[in-house]
Motif scaffolding. Sequence first.
Motif, PDB file in Angstrom:
ATOM      1  N   GLU A  69      -5.886   3.421   4.043  1.00  0.00           N
ATOM      2  CA  GLU A  69      -5.651   1.973   4.136  1.00  0.00           C
ATOM      3  C   GLU A  69      -4.288   1.682   4.755  1.00  0.00           C
ATOM      4  N   GLU A  70      -3.329   2.483   4.379  1.00  0.00           N
ATOM      5  CA  GLU A  70      -1.988   2.285   4.940  1.00  0.00           C
ATOM      6  C   GLU A  70      -1.986   2.521   6.444  1.00  0.00           C
ATOM      7  N   LYS A 116      -4.529   2.138   8.465  1.00  0.00           N
ATOM      8  CA  LYS A 116      -5.240   1.037   9.099  1.00  0.00           C
ATOM      9  C   LYS A 116      -4.356  -0.213   9.185  1.00  0.00           C
ATOM     10  N   LEU A 117      -3.678  -0.532   8.075  1.00  0.00           N
ATOM     11  CA  LEU A 117      -2.811  -1.713   8.074  1.00  0.00           C
ATOM     12  C   LEU A 117      -1.629  -1.532   9.024  1.00  0.00           C
ATOM     13  N   VAL A 134       0.841  -1.205   0.000  1.00  0.00           N
ATOM     14  CA  VAL A 134       0.000   0.000   0.000  1.00  0.00           C
ATOM     15  C   VAL A 134       0.871   1.248   0.000  1.00  0.00           C
ATOM     16  N   THR A 157      -7.355   7.663  -0.194  1.00  0.00           N
ATOM     17  CA  THR A 157      -7.853   6.312   0.128  1.00  0.00           C
ATOM     18  C   THR A 157      -6.701   5.384   0.508  1.00  0.00           C
TER      19      THR A 157
END
Length: 264
Positions: free
Chosen positions: A115-116, A118-119, A51, A111
């Motif tokens: 996501e990054e 969250k990961l 990501v 976006t």
Amino acid sequence: MSGVMKRMGMIFRAKANKALDRAEDPRETLDYSYQKQLELLQKVRRGVADVATSRKRLELQLNQLQGQSAKLEDQGRKALALGREDLAREALSRRAALQQQVSDLEVQHQTLQGEEEKLTLASQRLQAKVDAFRTKKETIKATYTAAQAQTRIAESFSGISEEMSDVGLAIQRAEDKTAQLQARAGAIDELLASGALDDQSGLAKDDIQAELDRLSGGTDVELELQRMKAELAGGPSAQQQALEGGGAAAPQQNQQQNHPRFEK
């Protein structure tokens, strides 16, 4: 028939489960679970890296498009300054198309950035769980190993372990065989002494011969004792005199016995 097959299947599963319980080592199971968690953590980290790579590409594209947009804006301004309104309009039109692409890329960038994050957070939480599991795993393994060692020591002292049971049985068999041989030897000696069995070697003696041998041995001892006393009393001359005196006295006594005197 169906009921029989179900029962056979249940018996097979029960025996297989029991065999697995005997073969299972909790330490190996914990190590396997820890290895799987490490693999999962590695996949999450790889996902974070992917990501982040995609986000970096979008940033490079955004920078490139923004550079082109700024260049078109500068070209349109110069064309307008030169009186070329048509070229200025074309430059601005192209710049508007690039701005649309920039807007789309910015949305994608946001976006991917979300996501990054969250990961990354998930990776950190999973890392904390893996570390905690590793600590707990090592504690359980150490406790299990200590309990296993204590059990083996207790079984060895109590004699209920398989190895000590085999040793105990071997000792018991050896003691039984030794006692049996001793009893057999004692019985044979009693039978030989009583005459119930004959000694084929010819070395056995009866009671009379044994008594004679004992008396003969005692006489030899008495003679040896008299000789030693004579040596201590007067030396070899006294011993010789004693022996000669004894020898002379013996014929004289015999002569007196052979020729008795009669009184007148």
